[in-house]
Design an enzyme around this catalytic site. Structure first.
Site, PDB file in Angstrom:
ATOM      1  N   ASP A 112       0.886  -1.204  -0.049  1.00  0.00           N
ATOM      2  CA  ASP A 112       0.102  -0.258   0.024  1.00  0.00           C
ATOM      3  C   ASP A 112       0.908   1.139  -0.118  1.00  0.00           C
ATOM      4  O   ASP A 112       1.721   1.252   0.902  1.00  0.00           O
ATOM      5  CB  ASP A 112      -0.679  -0.185   1.463  1.00  0.00           C
ATOM      6  CG  ASP A 112      -2.037   0.810   1.502  1.00  0.00           C
ATOM      7  OD1 ASP A 112      -2.183   1.512   0.274  1.00  0.00           O
ATOM      8  OD2 ASP A 112      -2.408   1.367   2.396  1.00  0.00           O
ATOM      9  N   HIS A 113       0.759   2.247  -0.738  1.00  0.00           N
ATOM     10  CA  HIS A 113       1.354   3.447  -0.915  1.00  0.00           C
ATOM     11  C   HIS A 113       2.835   3.370  -0.952  1.00  0.00           C
ATOM     12  O   HIS A 113       3.632   3.797  -0.444  1.00  0.00           O
ATOM     13  CB  HIS A 113       0.900   4.288   0.213  1.00  0.00           C
ATOM     14  CG  HIS A 113      -0.462   4.837   0.230  1.00  0.00           C
ATOM     15  ND1 HIS A 113      -0.633   5.957  -0.521  1.00  0.00           N
ATOM     16  CD2 HIS A 113      -1.454   4.470   0.800  1.00  0.00           C
ATOM     17  CE1 HIS A 113      -2.017   6.386  -0.335  1.00  0.00           C
ATOM     18  NE2 HIS A 113      -2.484   5.248   0.554  1.00  0.00           N
ATOM     19  N   HIS A 170      -7.114   9.740   4.635  1.00  0.00           N
ATOM     20  CA  HIS A 170      -6.761   8.783   5.567  1.00  0.00           C
ATOM     21  C   HIS A 170      -6.958   9.364   6.855  1.00  0.00           C
ATOM     22  O   HIS A 170      -7.049  10.175   7.141  1.00  0.00           O
ATOM     23  CB  HIS A 170      -5.226   8.348   5.294  1.00  0.00           C
ATOM     24  CG  HIS A 170      -4.819   7.973   3.963  1.00  0.00           C
ATOM     25  ND1 HIS A 170      -4.386   8.540   2.951  1.00  0.00           N
ATOM     26  CD2 HIS A 170      -5.276   6.761   3.300  1.00  0.00           C
ATOM     27  CE1 HIS A 170      -4.257   7.895   1.638  1.00  0.00           C
ATOM     28  NE2 HIS A 170      -4.764   6.717   2.044  1.00  0.00           N
ATOM     29  N   GLY A 171      -6.956   8.190   7.833  1.00  0.00           N
ATOM     30  CA  GLY A 171      -7.267   8.509   9.237  1.00  0.00           C
ATOM     31  C   GLY A 171      -8.438   8.901   9.653  1.00  0.00           C
ATOM     32  O   GLY A 171      -9.601   8.280   9.097  1.00  0.00           O
ATOM     33  N   GLY A 225      -8.881   5.592   2.201  1.00  0.00           N
ATOM     34  CA  GLY A 225      -9.496   6.402   3.143  1.00  0.00           C
ATOM     35  C   GLY A 225     -10.667   6.307   3.341  1.00  0.00           C
ATOM     36  O   GLY A 225     -11.548   7.080   3.812  1.00  0.00           O
ATOM     37  N   SER A 254     -12.143   4.107   6.055  1.00  0.00           N
ATOM     38  CA  SER A 254     -12.582   4.255   7.304  1.00  0.00           C
ATOM     39  C   SER A 254     -13.517   5.489   7.807  1.00  0.00           C
ATOM     40  O   SER A 254     -12.817   6.667   7.423  1.00  0.00           O
ATOM     41  CB  SER A 254     -11.377   4.139   8.528  1.00  0.00           C
ATOM     42  OG  SER A 254     -10.637   2.869   8.347  1.00  0.00           O
ATOM     43  N   ASN A 302     -10.189   0.249   0.386  1.00  0.00           N
ATOM     44  CA  ASN A 302      -9.132   0.276   1.452  1.00  0.00           C
ATOM     45  C   ASN A 302      -9.577   0.644   2.720  1.00  0.00           C
ATOM     46  O   ASN A 302     -10.249   1.548   2.991  1.00  0.00           O
ATOM     47  CB  ASN A 302      -8.085   1.248   1.011  1.00  0.00           C
ATOM     48  CG  ASN A 302      -6.958   0.753   0.037  1.00  0.00           C
ATOM     49  OD1 ASN A 302      -7.527  -0.187  -0.677  1.00  0.00           O
ATOM     50  ND2 ASN A 302      -5.993   1.316  -0.317  1.00  0.00           N
ATOM     51  N   ALA A 359      -8.041   0.705   6.819  1.00  0.00           N
ATOM     52  CA  ALA A 359      -7.027   0.796   7.474  1.00  0.00           C
ATOM     53  C   ALA A 359      -7.285   1.132   9.114  1.00  0.00           C
ATOM     54  O   ALA A 359      -7.196   0.192  10.189  1.00  0.00           O
ATOM     55  CB  ALA A 359      -5.726   1.591   7.183  1.00  0.00           C
ATOM     56  N   THR A 360      -7.763   2.701   9.280  1.00  0.00           N
ATOM     57  CA  THR A 360      -7.587   3.087  10.593  1.00  0.00           C
ATOM     58  C   THR A 360      -8.398   2.562  11.694  1.00  0.00           C
ATOM     59  O   THR A 360      -8.352   2.237  12.553  1.00  0.00           O
ATOM     60  CB  THR A 360      -8.254   4.558  10.290  1.00  0.00           C
ATOM     61  OG1 THR A 360      -7.160   5.454   9.575  1.00  0.00           O
ATOM     62  CG2 THR A 360      -8.356   5.190  11.908  1.00  0.00           C
TER      63      THR A 360
END
Ligand code: 13P
Length: 283
Positions: free
Chosen positions: A82-83, A179-180, A208, A210, A229, A231-232
């Site tokens: 990722d990234h 993101h976050g 991004g 979440s 995607n 993640a957070t």
């Protein structure tokens, strides 16, 4: 099953009108949680690691974990970078055996982004590993990733040129996600997504996610997103599970006890998101 690549997995999602969830994993228990969720939902799945995660424990460690999980599973599993923040890191992941690579050149100019994305495509396509790249900029902060304050959305015409010049296999779009943790409710430019879908034929990726309402994610999938995607929220779920154990019993000293609680929270979260993206039963 051996690891598979995102190539056919995302093309199947595109023709089937659903998306595959891509879940960021940070430790062995999160890998186990994601695989258990995929098995229970009979869903294809992508596990991914950011540059800061592989800095913490190397591509080899994460690949070994995911490979072990995949080999004992009956569903198709991808290990994705990722990234990817540099050509060198992309090559490191490729050589370790990652089966899908993102190169994120979105911080450079349009021309620089084309050049680095094309370079990675040329290096990994001979090994049949597909490449994701990003055009426009997904905002927000996550680990060492910082989208900054200037987050231009993806331009549909430029996206077509970018895909043609780079030869990438999937495109991450900037349509208002970050993101976050979101401060308010995210407002997504869904019309722009539909425009990009018209100009670009390869699978599109949403970053991004979440904190994005489930109905909005479903709408994005309808409009052409094939990889989503998260993640957070997995980090939050894992940590909440661990915290609960200590709140109930501060004397616990066995990492297996609190990690298992984190693992269960992540599994429940991932199962629910597989329903949202529509990948249930598609393995
Ligand atoms: P979130 O942390 O907002 O879920 O974003 C995940 C992501 O896009 C990873 O690339």
């Amino acid at each position: 099953m051996s690891l598979v690549t995102t190539k056919q997995m995302l093309l199947d999602a595109q023709s089937g009108g659903y998306a595959v969830g891509a879940f960021n994993v940070e430790n062995m228990e999160m890998v186990q949680a994601v695989i258990a969720a995929a098995e229970e939902m009979n869903s294809p799945v992508i596990m991914q690691t950011t540059p800061s995660t592989v800095k913490y424990a190397s591509t080899d460690y994460f690949l070994a974990n995911v490979k072990a999980a995949a080999e004992n599973a009956s569903v198709p599993v991808v290990m994705h970078l990722d990234h990817g923040s540099s050509f060198e890191l992309a090559m490191k992941a490729y050589r370790s055996g990652y089966t899908s690579i993102m190169i994120d050149g979105s911080h450079g100019t349009f021309e620089e982004n084309i050049a680095i994305s094309k370079k990675v495509v040329e290096a990994v396509h001979p090994g049949n590993v597909p490449v994701e790249a990003e055009l426009g900029k997904v905002g927000g902060k996550e680990d060492d990733l910082d989208g900054g304050d200037d987050n231009p959305y993806t331009d549909p015409e430029q996206a077509a040129e970018f895909v043609e010049k780079t030869g990438i296999d999937s495109l991450a779009v900037a349509i208002g996600t970050a993101h976050g943790v979101y401060k308010g409710e995210p407002k997504l430019d869904l019309e722009r997504l539909s425009e990009i879908r018209k100009t670009v034929s390869i699978p599109l990726v949403l970053h991004g996610t979440s904190g994005v309402p489930d109905e909005t994610v479903t709408e994005c999938v309808k409009r052409g997103i094939c990889k989503v995607n998260y993640a957070t929220d997995l980090r939050i779920a894992f940590t909440e599970g661990v915290k609960k154990v200590f709140a109930d019993n501060p004397e616990v000293i066995d990492p297996k006890k609190y990690n298992a609680a984190g693992r269960e929270e992540v599994k429940q979260y991932v199962m629910q998101k597989m329903q949202v993206v529509g990948s249930v039963g598609k393995a």
